[in-house]
Each structure stands twice: as C-alpha cells, then as structure tokens.
Design an enzyme around this catalytic site. Structure first.
Site, PDB file in Angstrom:
ATOM      1  N   GLU A   1      -3.141  10.837   3.421  1.00  0.00           N
ATOM      2  CA  GLU A   1      -4.110  10.541   4.470  1.00  0.00           C
ATOM      3  C   GLU A   1      -4.218  11.815   5.286  1.00  0.00           C
ATOM      4  O   GLU A   1      -3.237  12.271   5.881  1.00  0.00           O
ATOM      5  CB  GLU A   1      -3.655   9.367   5.325  1.00  0.00           C
ATOM      6  CG  GLU A   1      -3.687   8.055   4.567  1.00  0.00           C
ATOM      7  CD  GLU A   1      -3.639   6.866   5.495  1.00  0.00           C
ATOM      8  OE1 GLU A   1      -4.703   6.267   5.739  1.00  0.00           O
ATOM      9  OE2 GLU A   1      -2.546   6.542   5.977  1.00  0.00           O
TER      10      GLU A   1
ATOM     11  N   GLU B   1       0.851  -1.190   0.000  1.00  0.00           N
ATOM     12  CA  GLU B   1       0.000   0.000   0.000  1.00  0.00           C
ATOM     13  C   GLU B   1       0.885   1.238   0.000  1.00  0.00           C
ATOM     14  O   GLU B   1       1.786   1.363   0.825  1.00  0.00           O
ATOM     15  CB  GLU B   1      -0.884  -0.032   1.247  1.00  0.00           C
ATOM     16  CG  GLU B   1      -1.708   1.204   1.503  1.00  0.00           C
ATOM     17  CD  GLU B   1      -2.504   1.099   2.799  1.00  0.00           C
ATOM     18  OE1 GLU B   1      -3.066   2.113   3.216  1.00  0.00           O
ATOM     19  OE2 GLU B   1      -2.547  -0.004   3.402  1.00  0.00           O
TER      20      GLU B   1
END
EC number: 3.2.1.91
Length: 455
Positions: free
Chosen positions: A232, A227
C-alpha cells in the site's frame, strides 16, 4: 476502498441481457505473469484482469434504466435486497475509456480519475477466463515491479491478496449468476459495507448515501475475509500488512457488528482492521523510502515479499513475512526498526507484539489469530490491484501523522511526510486526477526463485 456499481443477477436471463444487449461486451484485458520454479526458471502465464463489479453500470434486466445513480438506489427496481437482485443486471466494462485501465504485455496501468470514474480495483484472472487466479503464498514469494512516482499524498496504489471465492461466489450463492467473470465476491478485513451486492443479494436495505463520496454509501451488510496487504503506497510512504480474521473464507456480517472502517465500533467484527503493519517511516527509518531516498520512489522498483514457514513446507505454519527491494541492480533489505523495544526488519509474531506495545495500540491482531491466523488463510488467495483515495481519513494512516489528534512525536504516530489532510479526496480528485500507477513483471514461486536473493 472505493467502488462504483455492482450486480449479482438473480436470473440466467439477467446476465444474458447484459451480454446480448446494446451494451458493452465484457472483454478482460490480457496481462501476462510468470510462475517460477526452484532454481529460478520462470514460465510465462497468459492471464487477464477483471474490474470489480462495484464499479460497473447496474441497470434494469430488460432495459437500460439505472438501478443505482450517484450513490442512491432506484426505489422501484430496488425496494429490497431480493427484488433488486432479480431486477438488475451487470454491464460489461470499457476498461480504458470509462475506467482508465490499460495493459501492455506484463504491465497494468491504472489512472486515478477518468471522466466521472474515480479509482479502480481489479483481480487477476486464471487462464480459463471464468475464475480468479488463486495463489498459495505459504513457503513462496511474490514479486512485482511498481512505478508509484506519480502518486501524491492521499493516493494509494495497492497490491494485496484476499480470501475471495475463486468463482466469485457462484457455487455458494445461487442468485449470483455473474461470478468472477464480472468481478463479483469481494471481501477484505474492513468487512466493507459499501459493496452494493454481497452473497448474491443487494445491499440496499439500510443503505445510507455518503456525505462526501458522490458514488458511494454504506449498507446493512458487509463482506469479511482475511487480507494480506503486499504493497500500500504512494510516492511518499509504503506499508505491508497482514490482516487476519476469525474465518479464513468470505463471510457476510450485519450492520455495526461488522466493525472496520464503515462501522461505529471499529473493533466489533471478526477481522483485524488495523493489521500488523511495517511502514519504514513509522518504524523510525525516515530516510528509507521516498523520492531520492534509499528506495527511490521516483523510479520503478521491484518489490519482493517472502512467506516463510516454520518447517519450510507449503503447508507449514507461517513464521515470518520478509521484504526485499531491487532497484538499480541492487538488492535492498527492508529497513530495520528504529523504535525502542522493537527489533527486526520483517513481520514476525514477536515483532507484532512488541510493536503494538511500543505504540500503545490495542493488539487486535493477536485477538484474531495473529500471524498464525494470517497463515491459515494463505493457501488460496486472490490477487487484487487497485488505486484509491480515502474518504474516511484522507490516507493519513499511510503517509502523514495519525491519529490526527495524537502527538506527532509520539512513537508510531508519524507515518510519512505529508501534511494532515493533504490527501483530502476533494483535493486529490480535482488536482491529481491524472495520477497513475503501473504494476508489471509479476512473478510467483518458491522462496528465492523470482529474484537473485542475497546469500
């Protein structure tokens, strides 16, 4: 990340029942993006987005009986993993009405709570409308605009890449007939066990409904893959983070050996659940990102991420992940580390080693291949766009002090200005349900092609 309802149908008729019944047709909202060439010439690509299967209504193949209600499986339709895959079908999505997902040109807006639905996760589709768009990030850059101004403490508007199969797993698993068109095949570095179907089979065996999440639970299997977290963030904090795994492709894991957020032993699995994160606040630069700060989260911002290779080729070894921002017509370099013993403003192997040492963190990143391991996975990645809340740690790892019992003044503990548990899901779901994030103007191409890079 949190999901709702998923299918991997076992028979051709299952998907046909979904498509031909009185249920919702699956129509992917269009989303344009730009593919750029060296020199900065960009060409519009006609893409679309698809909702992850885990949010979708799962019902009996020959009717409309729920296979999954709340966070519990129907014992008759789903007595075991194999039977459930045969008995249950996936429905199409009312993107705006049920899930709060809207598109306009090159912009995608996600609303946090819409009716009973909480959060969403979507993938960029290729122009064939049957498979996910894949990206080789090596020696390339990825750029997008984001408006995170409406995301308070505890919410996460996330843009990231995972090593999902482009077809959603159809070729590998004969019992998966829904495929990418219905958002199947998810995986990430937490080896999530809240997925309702993995590798063409249900995850009902060993399923434990969540005590805090009315829509979720944890099953006996997890789905692992590398990932690359590009973004974020909420209006308070932001981080970008590579998470390598031992395998570059999606794999299924068993129980607590999965590791990650959903297992009793976080580091038991084949992936790095922590990653090597660059959060400016955590790195001691507290005035860099946030409302009215250098990168002002109260206004849209362009986010540029470059994947530098050692030899400058698209197949070279990943050596650095660089970050720039563009706002108000100005290019803003990433914040420099202000932590003793850690230098630089980008993610490199040396930065990651020094950061783990300075913060007293176990170097799980290195154990699973480090930056080279991440680079090995970057040749075929699927773009993921989401909004979510955190039932495990209230997003304190992003925007507050974490671990909760640690000294907030110790290096690496403070990650943002949010009070502990300001992001408790019960609170944000009731008080901030109308929160939205908008992603737009996605561009991809060689280094320096998607924005006016500094000399």
């Amino acid at each position: 990340m949190h999901q709702r309802a998923l299918l991997f149908s076992a028979f051709w008729t299952a998907v046909q029942a979904q498509q031909a019944g009185t249920l919702t047709a699956e129509t992917h909202p269009s989303l344009t993006w730009q593919k750029c060439a060296a020199g900065g010439t960009c060409t519009e690509q006609k893409g679309s987005v698809v909702l992850d299967s885990n949010w979708r209504w799962l019902h009996s193949v020959d009717g409309s009986t729920n296979c999954y209600t709340g966070n519990t499986w129907d014992a008759t339709l789903c007595p075991d993993n194999e039977s459930c895959a045969s008995n249950c079908a996936l429905d199409g999505a009312d993107y705006e009405g049920t899930y709060g997902v809207t598109t306009s040109g090159d912009a995608l807006t996600l609303q946090f709570v819409t009716g009973a639905n909480i959060g969403s996760r979507l993938y960029l589709m290729a122009d064939d409308d049957e498979s996910y768009q894949t990206f080789n990030l090596l020696n390339n850059e990825f750029t997008f605009d984001v408006d995170a101004s409406k995301l308070p403490c505890g919410l996460n508007g996330a843009v990231y890449f995972v090593s999902m199969d482009a077809d959603g797993g159809v070729a590998k698993y004969s019992t998966n007939k829904a495929g990418a068109k219905y958002g199947t095949g998810y995986c990430d570095s937490q080896c999530p066990r809240d997925l309702k179907f993995i590798n063409g089979q249900a995850n009902v065996e060993g399923w434990e409904p969540s005590d805090s999440d009315k829509n979720a639970g944890v099953g006996g299997h997890g789905s692992c893959c590398p990932e690359m977290d590009i973004w974020e963030a909420n209006s308070i904090s932001t981080a970008y983070t590579p998470h390598p795994c031992d395998d570059t492709a999606q794999t299924m894991c068993e129980g607590d050996t999965c590791g990650g957020t959903y297992s009793s032993e976080r580091y038991a699995g084949t992936c790095d659940p922590d990653g090597c994160d660059f959060n400016a606040y955590r790195m001691g630069n507290e005035s860099f990102y946030g409302p009215s700060k250098l990168v002002d989260s109260s206004s849209p911002v362009t986010v540029v991420t470059q994947f530098i290779t050692a030899d400058g080729t698209d197949s070279g070894a990943l050596s650095e992940i660089k970050r720039f921002y563009v706002q108000g017509g100005k290019v803003i370099a990433n914040a420099a580390s202000n932590v003793d013993g850690v230098t630089g403003n980008s993610i490199t192997a040396d930065f990651c080693t020094a950061q783990k040492k300075a913060f007293g963190d176990d170097d799980i990143f290195a154990q699973h291949g480090g930056l080279q391991g991440m680079g090995n996975a970057l040749s075929s990645m699927v773009l993921t766009l989401s909004i979510w809340d955190d039932h495990h740690s209230s997003m304190m790892w992003l925007d507050s002090s974490y671990p909760e019992d640690a000294d907030a003044t110790a290096p690496g503990v403070a990650r943002g200005t949010c009070e502990p548990h300001a992001g408790d899901p019960e609170k944000v779901e009731s008080q901030s349900g109308s929160a939205t994030v908008t992603y737009s103007n996605i561009k991809y191409g060689p280094i320096g092609s998607t924005f006016d890079a500094p000399a």
